[in-house]
Design a protein around this motif. Structure first.
Motif, PDB file in Angstrom:
ATOM      1  N   ALA A   1       0.926  11.342  10.688  1.00  0.00           N
ATOM      2  CA  ALA A   1       1.243  10.757  11.963  1.00  0.00           C
ATOM      3  C   ALA A   1       0.366   9.298  12.129  1.00  0.00           C
ATOM      4  N   ALA A   2      -0.729   9.517  11.613  1.00  0.00           N
ATOM      5  CA  ALA A   2      -1.548   8.139  11.868  1.00  0.00           C
ATOM      6  C   ALA A   2      -1.110   7.086  11.030  1.00  0.00           C
ATOM      7  N   ALA A   3       0.045   7.002  10.323  1.00  0.00           N
ATOM      8  CA  ALA A   3       0.417   6.052   9.736  1.00  0.00           C
ATOM      9  C   ALA A   3       0.666   4.662  10.669  1.00  0.00           C
ATOM     10  N   PRO A   4       0.285   3.451  10.029  1.00  0.00           N
ATOM     11  CA  PRO A   4       0.545   2.350  10.996  1.00  0.00           C
ATOM     12  C   PRO A   4       1.769   2.317  11.312  1.00  0.00           C
ATOM     13  N   ALA A   5       2.076   1.485  12.299  1.00  0.00           N
ATOM     14  CA  ALA A   5       3.287   1.331  12.821  1.00  0.00           C
ATOM     15  C   ALA A   5       4.100   0.377  11.770  1.00  0.00           C
ATOM     16  N   GLY A   6       5.436   0.711  11.699  1.00  0.00           N
ATOM     17  CA  GLY A   6       6.264   0.015  10.798  1.00  0.00           C
ATOM     18  C   GLY A   6       6.119   0.589   9.032  1.00  0.00           C
ATOM     19  N   ALA A   7       5.244   1.638   9.053  1.00  0.00           N
ATOM     20  CA  ALA A   7       5.090   2.204   7.746  1.00  0.00           C
ATOM     21  C   ALA A   7       6.221   3.056   7.431  1.00  0.00           C
ATOM     22  N   VAL A   8       6.920   3.293   6.144  1.00  0.00           N
ATOM     23  CA  VAL A   8       7.649   4.184   5.902  1.00  0.00           C
ATOM     24  C   VAL A   8       7.087   5.647   5.669  1.00  0.00           C
ATOM     25  N   VAL A   9       7.419   6.687   6.379  1.00  0.00           N
ATOM     26  CA  VAL A   9       6.441   7.823   6.114  1.00  0.00           C
ATOM     27  C   VAL A   9       7.678   8.948   5.594  1.00  0.00           C
ATOM     28  N   ALA A  10       7.138   9.736   4.492  1.00  0.00           N
ATOM     29  CA  ALA A  10       8.101  10.662   3.877  1.00  0.00           C
ATOM     30  C   ALA A  10       7.162  12.106   3.911  1.00  0.00           C
ATOM     31  N   VAL A  11       7.409  13.010   4.437  1.00  0.00           N
ATOM     32  CA  VAL A  11       6.842  14.353   4.318  1.00  0.00           C
ATOM     33  C   VAL A  11       7.805  15.268   3.584  1.00  0.00           C
ATOM     34  N   LEU A  12       7.287  15.664   2.075  1.00  0.00           N
ATOM     35  CA  LEU A  12       8.049  16.283   1.302  1.00  0.00           C
ATOM     36  C   LEU A  12       8.097  18.044   1.500  1.00  0.00           C
TER      37      LEU A  12
ATOM     38  N   LEU B   1       0.767  -1.178   0.077  1.00  0.00           N
ATOM     39  CA  LEU B   1       0.193   0.037  -0.111  1.00  0.00           C
ATOM     40  C   LEU B   1       1.078   1.165   0.123  1.00  0.00           C
ATOM     41  N   ALA B   2       0.574   2.099  -0.989  1.00  0.00           N
ATOM     42  CA  ALA B   2       1.375   3.416  -0.907  1.00  0.00           C
ATOM     43  C   ALA B   2       0.094   4.558  -0.998  1.00  0.00           C
TER      44      ALA B   2
ATOM     45  N   ASN C   1       8.664   9.305  -7.224  1.00  0.00           N
ATOM     46  CA  ASN C   1       8.904   7.997  -7.937  1.00  0.00           C
ATOM     47  C   ASN C   1      10.197   7.221  -7.371  1.00  0.00           C
ATOM     48  N   ALA C   2      10.880   7.830  -6.756  1.00  0.00           N
ATOM     49  CA  ALA C   2      12.330   7.215  -5.901  1.00  0.00           C
ATOM     50  C   ALA C   2      11.608   6.364  -4.934  1.00  0.00           C
ATOM     51  N   LEU C   3      10.710   7.210  -4.113  1.00  0.00           N
ATOM     52  CA  LEU C   3      10.121   6.350  -2.944  1.00  0.00           C
ATOM     53  C   LEU C   3       9.414   5.178  -3.386  1.00  0.00           C
TER      54      LEU C   3
ATOM     55  N   ARG D   1       9.514   3.400  -6.147  1.00  0.00           N
ATOM     56  CA  ARG D   1      10.377   2.231  -6.493  1.00  0.00           C
ATOM     57  C   ARG D   1      11.329   1.732  -5.432  1.00  0.00           C
ATOM     58  N   ARG D   2      11.421   2.282  -4.554  1.00  0.00           N
ATOM     59  CA  ARG D   2      12.172   1.792  -3.108  1.00  0.00           C
ATOM     60  C   ARG D   2      11.019   0.746  -2.596  1.00  0.00           C
ATOM     61  N   HIS D   3       9.677   1.312  -2.364  1.00  0.00           N
ATOM     62  CA  HIS D   3       8.527   0.763  -1.849  1.00  0.00           C
ATOM     63  C   HIS D   3       8.601  -0.668  -2.446  1.00  0.00           C
ATOM     64  N   LEU D   4       8.431  -0.496  -3.911  1.00  0.00           N
ATOM     65  CA  LEU D   4       7.949  -1.727  -4.323  1.00  0.00           C
ATOM     66  C   LEU D   4       9.070  -2.811  -4.563  1.00  0.00           C
ATOM     67  N   GLY D   5      10.482  -2.371  -4.440  1.00  0.00           N
ATOM     68  CA  GLY D   5      11.340  -3.270  -4.459  1.00  0.00           C
ATOM     69  C   GLY D   5      11.514  -4.070  -3.051  1.00  0.00           C
ATOM     70  N   GLN D   6      10.570  -3.735  -1.994  1.00  0.00           N
ATOM     71  CA  GLN D   6      10.729  -4.653  -0.803  1.00  0.00           C
ATOM     72  C   GLN D   6      10.399  -5.760  -0.817  1.00  0.00           C
TER      73      GLN D   6
END
Length: 370
Positions: free
Chosen positions: A334-345, A225-226, A361-363, A365-370
């Motif tokens: 801040a309400a993202a579930p525990a363990g989520a990667v959070v990026a505020v740009l 999920l993104a 797009n970089a975020l 690609r990294r997320h989908l590579g997990q």
């Protein structure tokens, strides 16, 4: 002689045919790294910077500010010092713009259509045929063009699907319901109709709420999920946008509403406003948006918050927000579930996938590579 690498006009989105060169951000003689922002280009949708696909020495700037050029036209040349000026001159003189036609790698129709629950849905497919697809779900009043800077970047390695939700874009003007639960169930049936048992879900704004709801209700359909400036993670939403978008009937009324989407309001072009008004004037759209907006976002409150119920979802979760979002506050990240990667740009509003496309797009690609 060493290799000569062309820098060409990119193809952003499914309908882009040309772009206008704005300013170069680098100078001849500079050493370029992969991902360096080289120049800004304006399209009829929005402007964006062209990133270097390869590393090397920028030997020649070919395209000048103000020039409007077709997709794949030569913008500049990378080559090492062992390549002579004469060789570069010859390369530039001989360069021909590849014709984008049925023989191109983008062969095939730009769009497909599926019938889901008696509603005709427009969607697009890109990228390889094998692998788990990445399904992009747009927001309230949007369409699949909201992803024009993202689809091709992700499609380099993953199958990509983007749809127009019911009563949006070029899908049929007929609602599949007015709650996130009903919309999520519809997207699940859309996936079944086109033969996609599970997907990496990427949702923006209302589409993020739909994606989160689908992950809660049918976790087997969501590999990951993104969520981008997503509904469903908090209470507030700016009624000046949700109500204003529904009510606006002219370019003058719509402009200040559309400007709420961006940190850089100059991105709201005349063409963008004209495209939105054309959509809003379709038979039934005003009524559909009114019903949807009232149920989901009435009185500046989000009725459903599935993003807060993602604690039990065991796939990877990425949450991205534009810090200057004036539609849904970035504090909701801040309400993202525990363990989520959070990026505020920084320096991005409600549409970071457009304003900060390269970072998003970089975020992704990294997320989908997990």
């Amino acid at each position: 002689m060493g290799p000569i690498t062309p820098i060409v006009m990119p193809k952003w989105g499914l309908e882009m045919r040309e772009g206008t060169v704005q300013d170069w951000l680098v100078r001849e003689g500079e050493r370029i790294e992969v991902g360096t922002a080289l120049l800004d280009v304006d399209t009829d949708k929005i402007s964006n910077s062209v990133e270097a696909p390869d590393a090397g020495l920028l030997r020649r700037i070919v395209a000048q500010s103000g020039e409007t050029l077709p997709v794949k036209a030569l913008l500049g040349v990378l080559a090492e010092q062992d390549v002579s000026d004469a060789e570069i001159e010859a390369y530039v003189a001989a360069y021909e713009v590849p014709v984008i036609d049925s023989g191109d790698e983008d062969a095939g129709p730009a769009f497909d259509y599926a019938d889901v629950d008696g509603i005709r849905v427009r969607y697009a497919r890109r990228g390889p045929e094998s692998g788990t697809p990445v399904l992009f779900i747009h927001g309230f009043g949007g369409d699949l063009n909201n992803w024009l800077f993202n689809l091709d970047a992700v499609a380099e390695k993953h199958p990509v699907i983007a749809l127009d939700l019911p009563a949006h874009g070029q899908s049929q003007v007929k609602l599949a319901g007015t709650t996130l639960q009903e919309l999520a169930a519809f997207v699940g049936r859309f996936m079944e109709t086109i033969g996609v048992p599970s997907a990496h879900l990427v949702g923006h704004s209302m589409g993020g709420g739909v994606a989160a709801q689908l992950a809660v209700d049918a976790p087997q359909k969501a590999r990951s999920l993104a969520l981008i400036d997503s509904a469903g993670l908090g209470d507030e939403v700016n009624a000046d946008y949700t109500d204003g978008f529904v009510r606006a009937e002219s370019r003058r009324e719509l402009k200040p509403v559309a400007e709420l989407l961006f940190n850089d309001t100059a991105l709201v072009s005349r063409q963008m406003l004209d495209d939105l008004l054309k959509y809003k004037r379709l038979d039934g759209v005003a009524e559909a948006l009114t019903a949807l907006g009232t149920t989901l976002f009435g009185d500046g409150r989000q009725r459903e918050q599935p993003g807060k119920a993602l604690g039990g979802f065991d796939g990877p979760v990425l949450v991205v927000w534009g810090r200057e979002d004036r539609v849904i506050p970035s504090a909701h990240a801040a309400a993202a579930p525990a363990g989520a990667v959070v990026a505020v740009l920084d320096d991005a509003g409600h549409m970071p996938q457009m304003e900060k496309a390269n970072e998003v797009n970089a975020l992704l690609r990294r997320h989908l590579g997990q």
